[in-house]
Design a protein around this motif. Structure first.
Motif, mmCIF file in Angstrom:
data_model
loop_
_atom_site.group_PDB
_atom_site.id
_atom_site.type_symbol
_atom_site.label_atom_id
_atom_site.label_comp_id
_atom_site.label_asym_id
_atom_site.label_seq_id
_atom_site.Cartn_x
_atom_site.Cartn_y
_atom_site.Cartn_z
ATOM 1 N N PHE A 66 48.892 -31.568 42.905
ATOM 2 C CA PHE A 66 49.146 -32.619 41.922
ATOM 3 C C PHE A 66 49.653 -33.882 42.592
ATOM 4 O O PHE A 66 50.106 -33.861 43.736
ATOM 5 C CB PHE A 66 50.127 -32.147 40.836
ATOM 6 C CG PHE A 66 51.529 -31.931 41.310
ATOM 7 C CD1 PHE A 66 52.447 -32.972 41.337
ATOM 8 C CD2 PHE A 66 51.927 -30.657 41.720
ATOM 9 C CE1 PHE A 66 53.740 -32.752 41.776
ATOM 10 C CE2 PHE A 66 53.223 -30.442 42.162
ATOM 11 C CZ PHE A 66 54.137 -31.493 42.191
ATOM 12 N N PHE A 124 49.966 -36.980 37.322
ATOM 13 C CA PHE A 124 51.025 -37.286 36.365
ATOM 14 C C PHE A 124 51.420 -38.736 36.521
ATOM 15 O O PHE A 124 51.592 -39.210 37.644
ATOM 16 C CB PHE A 124 52.268 -36.428 36.653
ATOM 17 C CG PHE A 124 52.029 -34.953 36.513
ATOM 18 C CD1 PHE A 124 51.841 -34.375 35.270
ATOM 19 C CD2 PHE A 124 52.010 -34.134 37.638
ATOM 20 C CE1 PHE A 124 51.628 -33.006 35.142
ATOM 21 C CE2 PHE A 124 51.798 -32.768 37.518
ATOM 22 C CZ PHE A 124 51.601 -32.200 36.269
ATOM 23 N N TYR A 129 49.920 -27.425 28.967
ATOM 24 C CA TYR A 129 49.435 -27.237 30.332
ATOM 25 C C TYR A 129 48.005 -26.715 30.273
ATOM 26 O O TYR A 129 47.733 -25.697 29.643
ATOM 27 C CB TYR A 129 50.338 -26.242 31.066
ATOM 28 C CG TYR A 129 49.982 -26.099 32.529
ATOM 29 C CD1 TYR A 129 50.507 -26.969 33.481
ATOM 30 C CD2 TYR A 129 49.127 -25.094 32.957
ATOM 31 C CE1 TYR A 129 50.178 -26.848 34.818
ATOM 32 C CE2 TYR A 129 48.783 -24.963 34.295
ATOM 33 C CZ TYR A 129 49.315 -25.848 35.220
ATOM 34 O OH TYR A 129 48.972 -25.729 36.540
ATOM 35 N N LYS A 161 43.091 -30.360 40.153
ATOM 36 C CA LYS A 161 44.145 -31.288 40.541
ATOM 37 C C LYS A 161 44.750 -31.901 39.292
ATOM 38 O O LYS A 161 44.032 -32.207 38.342
ATOM 39 C CB LYS A 161 43.514 -32.391 41.379
ATOM 40 C CG LYS A 161 44.472 -33.367 41.984
ATOM 41 C CD LYS A 161 43.633 -34.395 42.705
ATOM 42 C CE LYS A 161 44.424 -35.350 43.509
ATOM 43 N NZ LYS A 161 43.508 -36.355 44.094
ATOM 44 N N LEU A 162 46.056 -32.062 39.286
ATOM 45 C CA LEU A 162 46.714 -32.688 38.146
ATOM 46 C C LEU A 162 47.289 -34.029 38.572
ATOM 47 O O LEU A 162 47.778 -34.182 39.689
ATOM 48 C CB LEU A 162 47.835 -31.787 37.622
ATOM 49 C CG LEU A 162 47.421 -30.379 37.201
ATOM 50 C CD1 LEU A 162 48.632 -29.580 36.720
ATOM 51 C CD2 LEU A 162 46.374 -30.420 36.091
ATOM 52 N N ASP A 198 39.684 -35.042 29.656
ATOM 53 C CA ASP A 198 40.351 -34.916 30.960
ATOM 54 C C ASP A 198 41.738 -35.538 30.950
ATOM 55 O O ASP A 198 42.259 -35.891 31.990
ATOM 56 C CB ASP A 198 39.590 -35.619 32.097
ATOM 57 C CG ASP A 198 38.104 -35.720 31.911
ATOM 58 O OD1 ASP A 198 37.419 -34.885 32.467
ATOM 59 O OD2 ASP A 198 37.643 -36.635 31.202
ATOM 60 N N LEU A 223 55.600 -29.340 33.170
ATOM 61 C CA LEU A 223 54.225 -29.252 33.676
ATOM 62 C C LEU A 223 54.220 -29.223 35.206
ATOM 63 O O LEU A 223 53.486 -28.456 35.830
ATOM 64 C CB LEU A 223 53.401 -30.449 33.196
ATOM 65 C CG LEU A 223 53.278 -30.632 31.690
ATOM 66 C CD1 LEU A 223 52.580 -31.961 31.396
ATOM 67 C CD2 LEU A 223 52.473 -29.492 31.069
ATOM 68 N N ALA A 275 52.772 -26.369 37.706
ATOM 69 C CA ALA A 275 51.806 -26.683 38.774
ATOM 70 C C ALA A 275 52.325 -26.156 40.107
ATOM 71 O O ALA A 275 51.563 -25.585 40.900
ATOM 72 C CB ALA A 275 51.575 -28.189 38.843
ATOM 73 N N TYR A 333 47.920 -36.634 32.985
ATOM 74 C CA TYR A 333 48.963 -36.676 31.959
ATOM 75 C C TYR A 333 49.649 -38.032 32.024
ATOM 76 O O TYR A 333 50.104 -38.445 33.092
ATOM 77 C CB TYR A 333 50.007 -35.590 32.211
ATOM 78 C CG TYR A 333 49.499 -34.184 31.970
ATOM 79 C CD1 TYR A 333 49.568 -33.605 30.714
ATOM 80 C CD2 TYR A 333 48.970 -33.437 33.017
ATOM 81 C CE1 TYR A 333 49.109 -32.312 30.492
ATOM 82 C CE2 TYR A 333 48.508 -32.141 32.807
ATOM 83 C CZ TYR A 333 48.586 -31.592 31.538
ATOM 84 O OH TYR A 333 48.133 -30.314 31.321
ATOM 85 N N LYS A 360 42.301 -26.415 36.265
ATOM 86 C CA LYS A 360 41.946 -27.720 36.833
ATOM 87 C C LYS A 360 42.218 -27.695 38.333
ATOM 88 O O LYS A 360 43.097 -26.985 38.808
ATOM 89 C CB LYS A 360 42.765 -28.835 36.171
ATOM 90 C CG LYS A 360 42.515 -28.940 34.675
ATOM 91 C CD LYS A 360 41.101 -29.371 34.373
ATOM 92 C CE LYS A 360 40.745 -29.176 32.918
ATOM 93 N NZ LYS A 360 39.337 -29.461 32.644
ATOM 94 N N ALA A 397 39.762 -33.135 37.927
ATOM 95 C CA ALA A 397 41.111 -33.712 37.865
ATOM 96 C C ALA A 397 41.518 -33.828 36.400
ATOM 97 O O ALA A 397 40.661 -33.971 35.524
ATOM 98 C CB ALA A 397 41.120 -35.090 38.514
ATOM 99 N N TYR A 398 42.825 -33.751 36.151
ATOM 100 C CA TYR A 398 43.320 -33.828 34.776
ATOM 101 C C TYR A 398 44.565 -34.695 34.757
ATOM 102 O O TYR A 398 45.464 -34.520 35.580
ATOM 103 C CB TYR A 398 43.623 -32.425 34.247
ATOM 104 C CG TYR A 398 43.751 -32.375 32.748
ATOM 105 C CD1 TYR A 398 42.642 -32.168 31.950
ATOM 106 C CD2 TYR A 398 44.997 -32.543 32.139
ATOM 107 C CE1 TYR A 398 42.763 -32.142 30.564
ATOM 108 C CE2 TYR A 398 45.122 -32.519 30.760
ATOM 109 C CZ TYR A 398 44.006 -32.313 29.973
ATOM 110 O OH TYR A 398 44.121 -32.288 28.598
#
Lengths: 148, 319
Positions: free
Chosen positions: A37, A13, A4, A10-11, A89, A26, A30, A65, A8, A62-63
């Motif tokens: 997210f 997924f 994690y 915003k995530l 990122d 994760l 969040a 996954y 950030k 932003a990140y």
């Protein structure tokens, strides 16, 4: 495993399967930390243009996954890279078997490997050790001469 | 390596850009072209003062004929010697020694979009960067703060050359606008941002970038001067090889002290940004003031940049 990443804005997924549990922890974090997210389960290849638009409208901070089978992860990663994401990122995790390209250091031929540590080059017969020396250009790993 | 060698250049022309900023166009003596340089490069200039040669670095650009190198110097108040010399002791036709161009502030080659944030004379590195990107047809924008239009160097040039890409913020007069770090929130993924201005501005923008989730990979900055150290203290050093012990007085740097006793530590930017003057630390605690080492390297107390960082008490150096 995923880690994690703190700080950030915003995530994002995405996974190729409803039953993928890799992202749950994760998402939990969040939610606990009140971080915005977005979560998408992408089961169809035809969703590519949606993914492209989704990535292109993201801002710095932003990140991403990506979790799924190897082909899925590779495909989504390519779209993400084109949109401007870099390894700084995003993180990805492959479920199931992984096929790697291995370049023979002697004949430069391409071998396909999964989780072996040593292989014999199918082109020239050289015994090779599978290294973690990765080439982004070739999307392949380097096979070193085995020293006995 | 070009780092030690110097070039002789002639000052072809001096143009007053604003009340406090002069632009100097430098040419090769033999009529040939001066070496080319990449966006964000600088040169060190060797100024022959009565008290000894003074070395000062300036970003380079070229808005004139090919093969020239230009610098813009703002008269600092108070001047530590460099800008005062350029403004009051350099005339057209003079010959000076300068270094080959070096680049500690390069453009990212992975960026999808570049955004430049300049305050005052901090515009200079961006002149060469924008020229390079424009030639390569890459996407960029400039945000430039100055006191007023009159004090905003290259205002007309920028507006004409890059129409629609330059945004100006004037802090005096009518329609005052502040250059806000909040702009960082709105850049698309894949953007690289670059800051150049006074220390306070760089601090503000760097911390905003971190707060908004920018990876360190995506933001870049260049300082004009070493970060302000309000309470520098003297400290002791011991050289491991010779066992020699020396004091570094509060007003001097470790780099100066080492070079004075004949230890040839290489250096370049002198503001803690390039890493050239790194020295290995065998024992002791360090106060780091550089912007080059990683957090991990800083915490290890095994290395320091001798131009800006200081020891606490006594430090044993691997020299």
């Amino acid at each position: 495993m995923f880690s994690y990443v703190e700080g950030k804005r915003k995530l994002l997924f995405c996974t190729d399967s409803e039953v993928d549990r890799n992202l749950y922890i994760l998402v939990r974090q969040a939610l606990d930390e009140n971080v915005t997210f977005e979560f998408h389960i992408l089961e169809e290849e035809s969703e590519e243009s949606f993914v492209n638009q989704w990535f292109h409208k993201q801002k710095m901070g932003a990140y991403l996954y990506i979790s799924g089978k190897e082909d899925f992860v590779k495909r989504i990663k390519d779209v993400a890279m084109m949109a401007g994401f870099t390894e700084h990122d995003m993180q990805s995790l492959i479920n199931g078997p992984v096929k790697k390209k291995l370049i023979c250091c002697t004949c430069h031929g391409v071998n396909e490997v999964s989780d072996q540590t040593h292989v014999v080059c199918v082109h020239c017969g050289q015994e090779l050790e599978v290294s973690d020396h990765y080439s982004r250009r070739l999307d392949a790993y380097l096979g070193y001469v085995t020293i006995k | 390596m070009h780092q030690k060698s110097t070039l002789e250049v002639r000052v072809k022309s001096i143009i007053k850009e604003t009340a406090t900023i002069k632009r100097f166009t430098l040419q090769a003596l033999n009529g040939l072209k001066l070496p080319p340089f990449s966006g964000g490069s600088h040169i060190s200039t060797h100024l022959p003062k009565a008290s000894g040669t003074l070395e000062r670095s300036y970003s380079v650009f070229n808005l004139s004929e090919p093969g020239s190198i230009e610098i813009a110097v703002r008269l600092a108040e108070p001047s530590t010697g460099g800008s005062e010399y350029w403004h009051h002791h350099v005339s057209e036709g003079d010959v000076l020694k300068v270094s080959y161009p070096k680049n500690h502030f390069p453009l990212s080659f992975q960026a999808k979009h570049h955004v430049f944030y300049a305050a005052g004379i901090g515009i200079t590195p961006f002149l060469s960067m924008m020229a390079e990107l424009s030639e390569k047809n890459q996407s960029f924008e400039l945000h430039y703060a100055a006191k007023s239009k009159e004090q905003c160097a290259f205002f007309d040039f920028l507006n004409q050359t890059y129409p629609g890409l330059c945004h100006f913020y004037f802090s005096e007069g009518e329609n005052r606008q502040r250059l806000s770090a909040k702009l960082l929130m709105d850049h698309r993924i894949g953007t690289h941002v670059y800051f150049c201005g006074p220390d306070k501005m760089i601090q503000e923008f760097s911390s905003a970038a971190i707060r908004y989730g920018y990876p360190a990979f995506n933001f870049h900055f260049e300082r004009f001067a070493s970060p302000v150290k309000k309470d520098a203290l003297p400290f002791g050093i011991t050289l491991k090889q010779s066992g020699k012990h020396l004091e570094v007085p509060a007003e001097r740097s470790l780099l100066d002290v080492l070079r004075e006793i004949g230890i040839d530590v290489s250096y370049s930017c002198r503001v803690g940004g390039c890493g050239t003057c790194e020295v290995k630390v065998a024992e002791g605690e360090i106060d780091h003031y550089d912007s080059f080492l990683t957090d991990e390297q800083r915490c290890s107390n095994r290395t320091m940049l001798s131009c800006v960082s200081r020891g606490k008490g006594n430090v044993l150096l691997d020299l």
